[in-house]
Design a protein around this motif. Structure first.
Motif, PDB file in Angstrom:
ATOM      1  N   VAL A   1      -7.458   1.440  -3.376  1.00  0.00           N
ATOM      2  CA  VAL A   1      -8.297   1.099  -2.225  1.00  0.00           C
ATOM      3  C   VAL A   1      -9.767   1.072  -2.628  1.00  0.00           C
ATOM      4  O   VAL A   1     -10.530   0.179  -2.216  1.00  0.00           O
TER       5      VAL A   1
ATOM      6  N   LEU B   1      -3.161   5.491  -4.796  1.00  0.00           N
ATOM      7  CA  LEU B   1      -3.540   4.677  -3.648  1.00  0.00           C
ATOM      8  C   LEU B   1      -5.046   4.728  -3.426  1.00  0.00           C
ATOM      9  O   LEU B   1      -5.681   3.704  -3.113  1.00  0.00           O
ATOM     10  N   THR B   2      -5.637   5.910  -3.601  1.00  0.00           N
ATOM     11  CA  THR B   2      -7.083   6.048  -3.431  1.00  0.00           C
ATOM     12  C   THR B   2      -7.829   5.176  -4.430  1.00  0.00           C
ATOM     13  O   THR B   2      -8.804   4.491  -4.080  1.00  0.00           O
TER      14      THR B   2
ATOM     15  N   PHE C   1       0.834  -1.198   0.000  1.00  0.00           N
ATOM     16  CA  PHE C   1       0.000   0.000   0.000  1.00  0.00           C
ATOM     17  C   PHE C   1       0.875   1.258   0.000  1.00  0.00           C
ATOM     18  O   PHE C   1       0.608   2.217  -0.730  1.00  0.00           O
TER      19      PHE C   1
ATOM     20  N   THR D   1       2.472   1.574  -3.421  1.00  0.00           N
ATOM     21  CA  THR D   1       1.524   2.139  -4.377  1.00  0.00           C
ATOM     22  C   THR D   1       1.425   3.648  -4.203  1.00  0.00           C
ATOM     23  O   THR D   1       1.408   4.404  -5.181  1.00  0.00           O
ATOM     24  N   ALA D   2       1.375   4.112  -2.937  1.00  0.00           N
ATOM     25  CA  ALA D   2       1.313   5.553  -2.686  1.00  0.00           C
ATOM     26  C   ALA D   2       2.577   6.250  -3.169  1.00  0.00           C
ATOM     27  O   ALA D   2       2.516   7.378  -3.669  1.00  0.00           O
TER      28      ALA D   2
ATOM     29  N   LEU E   1      -0.836   9.607  -3.817  1.00  0.00           N
ATOM     30  CA  LEU E   1      -2.040   9.389  -3.012  1.00  0.00           C
ATOM     31  C   LEU E   1      -3.267   9.196  -3.895  1.00  0.00           C
ATOM     32  O   LEU E   1      -4.218   8.514  -3.501  1.00  0.00           O
TER      33      LEU E   1
END
Length: 392
Positions: free
Chosen positions: A173, A169-170, A157, A160-161, A166
């Protein structure tokens, strides 16, 4: 031997354990065959020695125990479930307190710091797909750099960020939530068949292992995960959802993000403070020579075109009891050597290969050892570095 990365292999095993148990619950005719497969997969998971997989199993079992306690009306059964949950939690805490686990957590903390440095460099859209591994050579702590030279994040995670920002990542998720949440809801309400429950449990366990590993980077382990995700979509999406109109808003946002790619072409730059490099503050000796005291492991950064440097070093004034010391260095994975250093200034001349493409610096790691053993305290003074050769 599925893959040399035992932690990623353990992630695959916990995924398939859940799937096997789900099939066993759904198909009575071949139940014992699937239960045997689950038992063998569990044995394989234990052979990997992966703490992340063990914790993932505990997390999923704890969630199942809570679900069972909520669903049953018998007080006696609730007590049994509470006792089982307590055993799982106590076992997890005991595992976390072992020396092996403490050492692993310390390393994970260093990798987390590395990831946060990359995220800070470019928080919105990341440093670029697949660039974490190469850029880590510039942002790992001195100790981790000495041990690994470069490495992945050990937390998919965070990786990925760092790589996608971000925003990426959003999206990741949201994708996982969109696929898993309907199946989790059905399983929690007791409306899911055994296969759905098993796939949900396996997928969640896989994602838990990704918090301290990178199974998504190993094709042999991530392809089965995406197969299970596709299976869950087929099991939970109804006919009305399949005929719904395309999400034009999401498509428009994705297109806008793609159009910003030319604005993100410049390579990111990571910055360090002296404490992060492993050096103390600037000092001056009696002859007026500037120097800094290096820690047990410290790092020096030079420009990408430099092909040779000269580094003056000597034993610290507080280390007069030692007659000699050994300074070993590694230069961005290109070479490793060592030199004996005394109380007088000695100049180390180090050849450098030049920075890799898209890297803005080269890294030199210094390790101090006393009589063949790693030093226990700062033992080396490092003078002003001089660039001996550089490409035009």
């Amino acid at each position: 031997a599925i893959h040399s990365d035992v932690n990623a292999t353990a992630s695959l095993y916990v995924l398939l354990i859940g799937v096997s148990l789900g099939v066993a619950l759904s198909i009575r005719r071949t139940r014992w065959a699937w239960l045997s497969a689950a038992a063998m997969l569990f044995g394989g998971m234990t052979l990997t020695g992966s703490g992340a997989a063990a914790i993932a199993v505990v997390v999923v079992l704890a969630a199942a125990a809570v679900r069972w306690m909520v669903s049953v009306g018998s007080r006696r059964r609730m007590i049994v479930g509470a006792l089982a949950l307590s055993v799982l939690v106590i076992g997890a805490i005991a595992f976390m307190r072992t020396a092996r686990s403490a050492s692993s957590l310390e390393m994970r903390a260093g990798f987390t710091q590395t990831s946060l440095r990359m995220i800070e460099a470019r928080p919105g859209f990341g440093v670029g797909v697949g660039r974490y591994y190469s850029l880590s050579a510039l942002v790992l702590s001195p100790r981790l750099s000495w041990l690994y030279t470069r490495e992945n994040a050990h937390d998919y995670f965070l990786q990925t960020a760092a790589e996608l920002g971000l925003s990426g990542l959003t999206v990741f998720v949201c994708l996982m939530g969109t696929v898993l949440w309907p199946a989790i809801t059905r399983a929690w309400l007791g409306r899911a068949e055994g296969l759905t429950g098993g796939c949900v449990a396996g997928a969640l366990a896989y994602l838990v292992t990704a918090l301290s590993g990178h199974p998504f980077l190993v094709p042999e382990t991530v392809i089965p995960f995406w197969i299970v995700i596709g299976l869950l979509v087929g099991l939970t999406v109804g006919s009305a959802d399949r005929t719904a109109r395309p999400p034009w808003a999401a498509i428009a946002v994705a297109g806008a993000l793609v159009l910003t790619a030319p604005l993100r072409a410049e390579p990111p730059r990571m910055h360090f403070s002296p404490a992060d490099e492993g050096f103390g503050g600037p000092q001056t000796d009696v002859a007026g020579r500037p120097f800094r005291t290096a820690g047990v492991i410290s790092s020096v950064f030079v420009g990408p075109a430099v092909t040779a440097v000269e580094i003056p070093v000597r034993l610290t004034a507080t280390n007069r009891d030692a007659s000699t010391s050994v300074v070993a260095w590694v230069v961005t994975s290109s070479s490793r050597s060592e030199t004996r250093v005394g109380h007088d200034w000695t100049t180390l001349r180090l050849p450098l290969p030049g920075a890799e493409i898209l890297l803005h610096s080269q890294r030199i790691d210094l390790l101090v050892a006393e009589e063949g053993r790693p030093a226990t305290a700062p033992a080396l003074d490092v003078g002003q570095i001089r660039i001996a050769e550089a490409r035009p």
